[in-house]
Scaffold this motif. Structure first.
Motif, PDB file in Angstrom:
ATOM      1  N   LEU A  60      -7.764 108.352 132.332  1.00  0.00           N
ATOM      2  CA  LEU A  60      -6.821 107.378 131.780  1.00  0.00           C
ATOM      3  C   LEU A  60      -6.984 106.020 132.454  1.00  0.00           C
ATOM      4  CD1 LEU A  60      -3.590 109.568 131.479  1.00  0.00           C
ATOM      5  CD2 LEU A  60      -5.014 108.710 129.605  1.00  0.00           C
ATOM      6  N   TYR A  61      -7.195 106.026 133.755  1.00  0.00           N
ATOM      7  CA  TYR A  61      -7.420 104.782 134.496  1.00  0.00           C
ATOM      8  C   TYR A  61      -8.680 104.083 133.992  1.00  0.00           C
ATOM      9  CZ  TYR A  61      -7.948 101.629 138.496  1.00  0.00           C
ATOM     10  OH  TYR A  61      -8.087 100.515 139.302  1.00  0.00           O
ATOM     11  N   TYR A  62      -9.731 104.870 133.747  1.00  0.00           N
ATOM     12  CA  TYR A  62     -10.992 104.292 133.284  1.00  0.00           C
ATOM     13  C   TYR A  62     -10.826 103.653 131.900  1.00  0.00           C
ATOM     14  CZ  TYR A  62     -15.808 103.953 131.695  1.00  0.00           C
ATOM     15  OH  TYR A  62     -17.001 103.484 131.186  1.00  0.00           O
ATOM     16  N   HIS A  63     -10.141 104.327 130.993  1.00  0.00           N
ATOM     17  CA  HIS A  63      -9.969 103.790 129.644  1.00  0.00           C
ATOM     18  C   HIS A  63      -9.049 102.568 129.642  1.00  0.00           C
ATOM     19  CE1 HIS A  63     -12.259 106.964 127.902  1.00  0.00           C
ATOM     20  NE2 HIS A  63     -11.404 107.918 128.250  1.00  0.00           N
ATOM     21  N   LYS A  64      -8.141 102.518 130.578  1.00  0.00           N
ATOM     22  CA  LYS A  64      -7.208 101.397 130.625  1.00  0.00           C
ATOM     23  C   LYS A  64      -7.822 100.167 131.291  1.00  0.00           C
ATOM     24  CE  LYS A  64      -2.514 100.157 132.076  1.00  0.00           C
ATOM     25  NZ  LYS A  64      -1.247 100.663 132.705  1.00  0.00           N
ATOM     26  N   HIS A  65      -8.594 100.389 132.372  1.00  0.00           N
ATOM     27  CA  HIS A  65      -9.127  99.271 133.163  1.00  0.00           C
ATOM     28  C   HIS A  65     -10.634  99.064 132.980  1.00  0.00           C
ATOM     29  CE1 HIS A  65      -5.303  98.928 135.359  1.00  0.00           C
ATOM     30  NE2 HIS A  65      -5.306 100.239 135.414  1.00  0.00           N
ATOM     31  N   GLU A  66     -11.294  99.991 132.269  1.00  0.00           N
ATOM     32  CA  GLU A  66     -12.731  99.921 131.997  1.00  0.00           C
ATOM     33  C   GLU A  66     -13.548  99.885 133.281  1.00  0.00           C
ATOM     34  OE1 GLU A  66     -13.467  96.687 129.354  1.00  0.00           O
ATOM     35  OE2 GLU A  66     -12.463  97.665 127.660  1.00  0.00           O
ATOM     36  N   ARG A  67     -13.121 100.641 134.267  1.00  0.00           N
ATOM     37  CA  ARG A  67     -13.881 100.828 135.500  1.00  0.00           C
ATOM     38  C   ARG A  67     -13.378 102.089 136.189  1.00  0.00           C
ATOM     39  NH1 ARG A  67     -10.877  98.745 139.985  1.00  0.00           N
ATOM     40  NH2 ARG A  67      -9.046  97.547 139.326  1.00  0.00           N
ATOM     41  N   GLN A  68     -14.242 102.631 137.066  1.00  0.00           N
ATOM     42  CA  GLN A  68     -13.876 103.847 137.784  1.00  0.00           C
ATOM     43  C   GLN A  68     -12.732 103.575 138.753  1.00  0.00           C
ATOM     44  OE1 GLN A  68     -14.980 106.952 137.554  1.00  0.00           O
ATOM     45  NE2 GLN A  68     -16.788 106.740 136.250  1.00  0.00           N
ATOM     46  N   ILE A  69     -11.867 104.561 138.886  1.00  0.00           N
ATOM     47  CA  ILE A  69     -10.774 104.434 139.839  1.00  0.00           C
ATOM     48  C   ILE A  69     -11.311 104.463 141.268  1.00  0.00           C
ATOM     49  CG2 ILE A  69     -10.339 106.924 139.872  1.00  0.00           C
ATOM     50  CD1 ILE A  69      -7.344 106.266 140.178  1.00  0.00           C
ATOM     51  N   GLY A  70     -10.794 103.612 142.128  1.00  0.00           N
ATOM     52  CA  GLY A  70     -11.249 103.544 143.500  1.00  0.00           C
ATOM     53  C   GLY A  70     -10.674 104.667 144.350  1.00  0.00           C
ATOM     54  N   THR A  71     -11.262 104.848 145.512  1.00  0.00           N
ATOM     55  CA  THR A  71     -10.826 105.924 146.402  1.00  0.00           C
ATOM     56  C   THR A  71      -9.389 105.732 146.860  1.00  0.00           C
ATOM     57  OG1 THR A  71     -13.085 106.293 147.183  1.00  0.00           O
ATOM     58  CG2 THR A  71     -11.297 107.089 148.587  1.00  0.00           C
ATOM     59  N   GLN A  72      -9.025 104.507 147.238  1.00  0.00           N
ATOM     60  CA  GLN A  72      -7.669 104.262 147.724  1.00  0.00           C
ATOM     61  C   GLN A  72      -6.635 104.458 146.622  1.00  0.00           C
ATOM     62  OE1 GLN A  72      -9.284 100.537 149.253  1.00  0.00           O
ATOM     63  NE2 GLN A  72      -8.142 100.868 151.161  1.00  0.00           N
ATOM     64  N   ALA A  73      -6.968 104.031 145.399  1.00  0.00           N
ATOM     65  CA  ALA A  73      -6.049 104.223 144.272  1.00  0.00           C
ATOM     66  C   ALA A  73      -5.899 105.711 143.938  1.00  0.00           C
ATOM     67  CB  ALA A  73      -6.545 103.459 143.049  1.00  0.00           C
ATOM     68  N   LEU A  74      -7.000 106.444 143.995  1.00  0.00           N
ATOM     69  CA  LEU A  74      -6.941 107.876 143.705  1.00  0.00           C
ATOM     70  C   LEU A  74      -6.191 108.624 144.812  1.00  0.00           C
ATOM     71  CD1 LEU A  74      -7.742 109.965 141.652  1.00  0.00           C
ATOM     72  CD2 LEU A  74      -9.927 110.243 142.823  1.00  0.00           C
ATOM     73  N   ALA A  75      -6.330 108.149 146.046  1.00  0.00           N
ATOM     74  CA  ALA A  75      -5.594 108.757 147.159  1.00  0.00           C
ATOM     75  C   ALA A  75      -4.087 108.606 146.957  1.00  0.00           C
ATOM     76  CB  ALA A  75      -6.022 108.131 148.478  1.00  0.00           C
ATOM     77  N   GLN A  76      -3.669 107.422 146.500  1.00  0.00           N
ATOM     78  CA  GLN A  76      -2.247 107.220 146.236  1.00  0.00           C
ATOM     79  C   GLN A  76      -1.791 108.023 145.018  1.00  0.00           C
ATOM     80  OE1 GLN A  76      -0.029 105.330 148.218  1.00  0.00           O
ATOM     81  NE2 GLN A  76       1.345 106.556 146.954  1.00  0.00           N
ATOM     82  N   GLN A  77      -2.661 108.125 144.016  1.00  0.00           N
ATOM     83  CA  GLN A  77      -2.335 108.916 142.834  1.00  0.00           C
ATOM     84  C   GLN A  77      -2.134 110.388 143.205  1.00  0.00           C
ATOM     85  OE1 GLN A  77      -1.002 109.568 139.667  1.00  0.00           O
ATOM     86  NE2 GLN A  77      -2.268 107.797 139.121  1.00  0.00           N
ATOM     87  N   LEU A  78      -2.957 110.900 144.108  1.00  0.00           N
ATOM     88  CA  LEU A  78      -2.806 112.282 144.555  1.00  0.00           C
ATOM     89  C   LEU A  78      -1.479 112.479 145.279  1.00  0.00           C
ATOM     90  CD1 LEU A  78      -3.714 115.140 145.138  1.00  0.00           C
ATOM     91  CD2 LEU A  78      -5.159 114.260 146.989  1.00  0.00           C
ATOM     92  N   SER A  79      -1.110 111.533 146.118  1.00  0.00           N
ATOM     93  CA  SER A  79       0.168 111.610 146.820  1.00  0.00           C
ATOM     94  C   SER A  79       1.333 111.612 145.836  1.00  0.00           C
ATOM     95  CB  SER A  79       0.304 110.441 147.799  1.00  0.00           C
ATOM     96  OG  SER A  79       1.556 110.472 148.450  1.00  0.00           O
ATOM     97  N   ASN A  80       1.271 110.731 144.837  1.00  0.00           N
ATOM     98  CA  ASN A  80       2.339 110.669 143.831  1.00  0.00           C
ATOM     99  C   ASN A  80       2.428 111.964 143.027  1.00  0.00           C
ATOM    100  OD1 ASN A  80       2.681 108.053 144.712  1.00  0.00           O
ATOM    101  ND2 ASN A  80       1.693 107.110 142.938  1.00  0.00           N
ATOM    102  N   THR A  81       1.265 112.535 142.700  1.00  0.00           N
ATOM    103  CA  THR A  81       1.242 113.770 141.915  1.00  0.00           C
ATOM    104  C   THR A  81       1.867 114.925 142.685  1.00  0.00           C
ATOM    105  OG1 THR A  81      -0.782 113.047 140.780  1.00  0.00           O
ATOM    106  CG2 THR A  81      -0.256 115.395 140.700  1.00  0.00           C
ATOM    107  N   LEU A  82       1.523 115.042 143.946  1.00  0.00           N
ATOM    108  CA  LEU A  82       2.097 116.106 144.767  1.00  0.00           C
ATOM    109  C   LEU A  82       3.606 115.914 144.949  1.00  0.00           C
ATOM    110  CD1 LEU A  82      -0.663 116.355 147.521  1.00  0.00           C
ATOM    111  CD2 LEU A  82      -0.212 118.024 145.721  1.00  0.00           C
ATOM    112  N   TYR A  83       4.017 114.672 145.162  1.00  0.00           N
ATOM    113  CA  TYR A  83       5.442 114.413 145.374  1.00  0.00           C
ATOM    114  C   TYR A  83       6.262 114.674 144.114  1.00  0.00           C
ATOM    115  CZ  TYR A  83       9.727 112.109 146.886  1.00  0.00           C
ATOM    116  OH  TYR A  83      11.036 111.851 147.209  1.00  0.00           O
TER     117      TYR A  83
END
Length: 240
Positions: free
Chosen positions: A100-123
């Motif tokens: 979804l991030y790729y289709h919205k921003h037309e680039r791969q999600i970065g490591t720091q953004a994915l790290a925060q996304q993982l934290s949000n998903t777990l929480y």
């Protein structure tokens, strides 16, 4: 006399209590501990993520190759431990959100953004959490190796090295000694490892762990992430 007769009549009127039948039934538990061990080591321009592949329950081995580390993008790898089903589901959720991030921003999600996304998903699942303790590794915006460790409800910490899983009590002290240089006079605990050193310590960690932990073994998946992408190597571990 009247009191005694009244007591006898009351005793005769009381119903006799028969034996109480007790039913015992197994309590349902949505979680299962499938064992296994994962570790992560961050270097100057790389990060190493490794996990074994044995999946077991108690003294039974379900399968000898059930991967616990997953490539989420061309610069990020997720390693898990404990519950295999929850780990796979969590990986699917992260892959979907990365797309979804790729289709919205037309680039791969970065490591720091994915790290925060993982934290949000777990929480977001804290009331019924995923029974996993993830390790996320990749390359940050500055080109440095980034390693993140989480608990089951999303608390996140950027680390230099970390081990989770059934053999973590064996592996973590070894990493503390060899990488963190804990309680060693004159040692440089801030020194970054080379790839060769990180690889050697990883193999030694899992080789030693399989001698003492029955839930770790069979195969070892090692991912090295650098600026060029993700490189995977599989090695054989002890099978008994």
């Amino acid at each position: 006399m009247d009191f005694m007769m009244h007591s006898e009549q009351q005793h005769q009127m009381e119903p006799t209590q028969g034996p109480v039948e007790r039913h015992s039934h197994n309590q349902w538990n949505p979680y299962v501990d499938n064992g296994g061990t994962s570790l992560i080591i961050a270097g100057k321009d790389f990060v190493l993520v490794a996990s074994d592949a044995r999946q077991s329950v108690g003294y039974n081995i379900n399968t000898r190759y059930d991967p616990k580390a997953f490539e989420l993008s061309n610069k990020t790898v997720l390693a898990t431990s404990i519950c295999s089903a929850d780990a796979k589901r969590l990986c699917e959720v992260l892959e979907q959100r990365a797309q979804l991030y790729y289709h919205k921003h037309e680039r791969q999600i970065g490591t720091q953004a994915l790290a925060q996304q993982l934290s949000n998903t777990l929480y977001s699942r804290r009331m019924f959490p995923y029974y996993v303790f993830p390790l996320l590794g990749g390359i940050d915006a500055e080109g440095k190796g980034a390693a993140y460790a989480y608990d089951a409800i999303g608390n996140m910490e950027r680390v230099t090295y970390k081990a989770f899983g059934s053999a973590s009590a064996l592996v973590q002290p070894f990493l503390d000694n060899q990488i963190g240089m804990k309680n060693q006079r004159g040692a440089d605990g801030e020194r970054m490892l080379s790839r060769e050193e990180a690889m050697r310590l990883t193999i030694d960690s899992f080789t030693g762990a399989t001698e003492r932990d029955i839930y770790t073994g069979d195969w070892l998946d090692i991912f090295i992430v650098d600026a060029a992408g993700v490189h995977k190597e599989t090695r054989e571990l002890k099978h008994d």
